[in-house]
Design a protein around this motif. Sequence first.
Motif, PDB file in Angstrom:
ATOM      1  N   ILE A 128     -23.897   6.052  33.855  1.00 35.68           N
ATOM      2  CA  ILE A 128     -23.486   4.791  34.477  1.00 35.68           C
ATOM      3  C   ILE A 128     -23.185   3.742  33.421  1.00 35.68           C
ATOM      4  O   ILE A 128     -22.217   2.971  33.542  1.00 35.68           O
ATOM      5  CB  ILE A 128     -24.567   4.312  35.464  1.00 35.68           C
ATOM      6  N   ALA A 129     -24.013   3.705  32.368  1.00 37.34           N
ATOM      7  CA  ALA A 129     -23.758   2.754  31.282  1.00 37.34           C
ATOM      8  C   ALA A 129     -22.409   3.041  30.629  1.00 37.34           C
ATOM      9  O   ALA A 129     -21.637   2.123  30.335  1.00 37.34           O
ATOM     10  CB  ALA A 129     -24.878   2.828  30.242  1.00 37.34           C
ATOM     11  N   GLY A 130     -22.119   4.330  30.418  1.00 39.18           N
ATOM     12  CA  GLY A 130     -20.827   4.695  29.843  1.00 39.18           C
ATOM     13  C   GLY A 130     -19.670   4.337  30.757  1.00 39.18           C
ATOM     14  O   GLY A 130     -18.644   3.819  30.311  1.00 39.18           O
ATOM     15  N   GLY A 131     -19.842   4.601  32.076  1.00 39.70           N
ATOM     16  CA  GLY A 131     -18.803   4.264  33.032  1.00 39.70           C
ATOM     17  C   GLY A 131     -18.571   2.768  33.117  1.00 39.70           C
ATOM     18  O   GLY A 131     -17.424   2.310  33.193  1.00 39.70           O
ATOM     19  N   ALA A 132     -19.664   1.995  33.089  1.00 43.53           N
ATOM     20  CA  ALA A 132     -19.544   0.534  33.145  1.00 43.53           C
ATOM     21  C   ALA A 132     -18.809  -0.002  31.925  1.00 43.53           C
ATOM     22  O   ALA A 132     -17.986  -0.925  32.026  1.00 43.53           O
ATOM     23  CB  ALA A 132     -20.932  -0.101  33.255  1.00 43.53           C
ATOM     24  N   ALA A 133     -19.110   0.580  30.757  1.00 42.80           N
ATOM     25  CA  ALA A 133     -18.443   0.142  29.528  1.00 42.80           C
ATOM     26  C   ALA A 133     -16.940   0.430  29.597  1.00 42.80           C
ATOM     27  O   ALA A 133     -16.115  -0.397  29.198  1.00 42.80           O
ATOM     28  CB  ALA A 133     -19.062   0.836  28.319  1.00 42.80           C
ATOM     29  N   LEU A 134     -16.584   1.594  30.130  1.00 44.24           N
ATOM     30  CA  LEU A 134     -15.167   1.947  30.251  1.00 44.24           C
ATOM     31  C   LEU A 134     -14.437   1.004  31.209  1.00 44.24           C
ATOM     32  O   LEU A 134     -13.355   0.499  30.906  1.00 44.24           O
ATOM     33  CB  LEU A 134     -15.031   3.389  30.745  1.00 44.24           C
ATOM     34  N   VAL A 135     -15.053   0.766  32.377  1.00 50.70           N
ATOM     35  CA  VAL A 135     -14.404  -0.068  33.386  1.00 50.70           C
ATOM     36  C   VAL A 135     -14.260  -1.505  32.903  1.00 50.70           C
ATOM     37  O   VAL A 135     -13.248  -2.165  33.167  1.00 50.70           O
ATOM     38  CB  VAL A 135     -15.196  -0.010  34.706  1.00 50.70           C
ATOM     39  N   SER A 136     -15.276  -2.010  32.177  1.00 52.59           N
ATOM     40  CA  SER A 136     -15.207  -3.391  31.693  1.00 52.59           C
ATOM     41  C   SER A 136     -14.114  -3.577  30.645  1.00 52.59           C
ATOM     42  O   SER A 136     -13.539  -4.662  30.518  1.00 52.59           O
ATOM     43  CB  SER A 136     -16.560  -3.810  31.108  1.00 52.59           C
ATOM     44  N   GLN A 137     -13.822  -2.506  29.907  1.00 55.67           N
ATOM     45  CA  GLN A 137     -12.795  -2.591  28.873  1.00 55.67           C
ATOM     46  C   GLN A 137     -11.400  -2.295  29.411  1.00 55.67           C
ATOM     47  O   GLN A 137     -10.404  -2.798  28.887  1.00 55.67           O
ATOM     48  CB  GLN A 137     -13.122  -1.604  27.732  1.00 55.67           C
ATOM     49  N   ALA A 138     -11.323  -1.472  30.442  1.00 59.20           N
ATOM     50  CA  ALA A 138     -10.015  -1.081  30.980  1.00 59.20           C
ATOM     51  C   ALA A 138     -10.142  -0.838  32.483  1.00 59.20           C
ATOM     52  O   ALA A 138     -10.697   0.177  32.903  1.00 59.20           O
ATOM     53  CB  ALA A 138      -9.502   0.177  30.277  1.00 59.20           C
ATOM     54  N   TYR A 139      -9.642  -1.762  33.275  1.00 57.77           N
ATOM     55  CA  TYR A 139      -9.757  -1.656  34.737  1.00 57.77           C
ATOM     56  C   TYR A 139      -9.070  -0.400  35.266  1.00 57.77           C
ATOM     57  O   TYR A 139      -9.501   0.178  36.277  1.00 57.77           O
ATOM     58  CB  TYR A 139      -9.153  -2.902  35.394  1.00 57.77           C
ATOM     59  N   TRP A 140      -8.011   0.044  34.585  1.00 56.10           N
ATOM     60  CA  TRP A 140      -7.259   1.186  35.082  1.00 56.10           C
ATOM     61  C   TRP A 140      -8.092   2.467  35.125  1.00 56.10           C
ATOM     62  O   TRP A 140      -7.706   3.442  35.794  1.00 56.10           O
ATOM     63  CB  TRP A 140      -6.005   1.420  34.238  1.00 56.10           C
ATOM     64  N   VAL A 141      -9.236   2.477  34.451  1.00 51.41           N
ATOM     65  CA  VAL A 141     -10.124   3.636  34.533  1.00 51.41           C
ATOM     66  C   VAL A 141     -10.554   3.875  35.980  1.00 51.41           C
ATOM     67  O   VAL A 141     -10.769   5.017  36.398  1.00 51.41           O
ATOM     68  CB  VAL A 141     -11.363   3.430  33.623  1.00 51.41           C
ATOM     69  N   LEU A 142     -10.656   2.787  36.759  1.00 50.70           N
ATOM     70  CA  LEU A 142     -11.009   2.939  38.167  1.00 50.70           C
ATOM     71  C   LEU A 142      -9.983   3.776  38.917  1.00 50.70           C
ATOM     72  O   LEU A 142     -10.324   4.510  39.848  1.00 50.70           O
ATOM     73  CB  LEU A 142     -11.138   1.564  38.835  1.00 50.70           C
ATOM     74  N   TYR A 143      -8.720   3.685  38.515  1.00 47.43           N
ATOM     75  CA  TYR A 143      -7.686   4.491  39.167  1.00 47.43           C
ATOM     76  C   TYR A 143      -7.895   5.984  38.870  1.00 47.43           C
ATOM     77  O   TYR A 143      -7.634   6.837  39.722  1.00 47.43           O
ATOM     78  CB  TYR A 143      -6.296   4.049  38.702  1.00 47.43           C
TER      79      TYR A 143
END
Length: 328
Positions: A128-143
């Motif tokens: 979750i920490a890794g996922g949160a870091a990715l999403v905070s840096q690049a919103y498109w990761v959510l896609y």
Amino acid sequence: MTEFLVASFLGTPVWFWLAFLAIVIALTAFDLGLLHKEDRVMGIAESLKLSAFYISIALAFGAWVWLEKGGDLGMKYFTGFFIEKALSIDNIFVISLIFSYFAIPARFQYRALLWGIIGVIVLRGLMIAGGAALVSQAYWVLYIFAAFLIVTGIKMFFAGDSEPDLANNFAIRWISRHMRVTKDLHDQHFFVKVRDERTGKLVRAATPLFLALVVINLADLVFAVDSVPAIFAITTDTFIVYTSNIMAVLGLRALYFALSAMIDRFHYLKYALAAVLVFIGSKIFVSDFLLGGDKFPPVASLAVTFGLIGAGIGWSLWKTRDSESAAR
């Protein structure tokens, strides 16, 4: 000290994080230290009561989140909790197969599950920490998460009822080659001292219970690949993602003993879960591209999720009622 407690950590005050961790530690200590000092078989009635206790704690915590962080995040917590709880039922089927493969008696299964959940709390925290870091840096990761959920849901809907091939499991084969593993169980122990056949000296060896523990944790990582993106698709609030996930997982041990004997009666739940994953993944694209960036109403998301899961459970129990009557 006051400044530290009210300071924000990942968007939530430190004191709220500490309160949640205190609840998790207290429940785990209560479970390990008081409820199960001795290894024994947990009856269905006891496991149902314990499951109800864990669910009530999770719901009470959700109510606290609602009061402290608002109704929007409160509903997202409950949505994430119900999704993870439903996915854990599918997880129970795999855990049951693992215990059967290693011939683990019921009285030792609870200890393996408990330590497995402790490992899950740490591993999912890292994911979750890794996922949160990715999403905070690049919103498109959510896609990417959303597309993955849609594809996973479609595959789940059309997949057959295949069982995992534990005999050829990489982890089992690797541990067997690189560690001494006893052929027989040694009560509740994960490691024991045995005499080396060549030297005659006492050496440490793993037991089949340890192998079962490792495979259970690896299986949970596979399930987390679905569940963690699903909750991120609901909210990017790290506190909500982690707490809803862990609160659902904490009750997995008791839920296992309540449902493992009747897991075949939930055959159609996987189709409901597939629909939930497709819905949660599609929600991201609908919100951003069809609603012009407006958020999908959390109450609608919770209602659809709860409705699909409830329908899947209800339909499964209805369709398999004849098999239950025959078993009696």
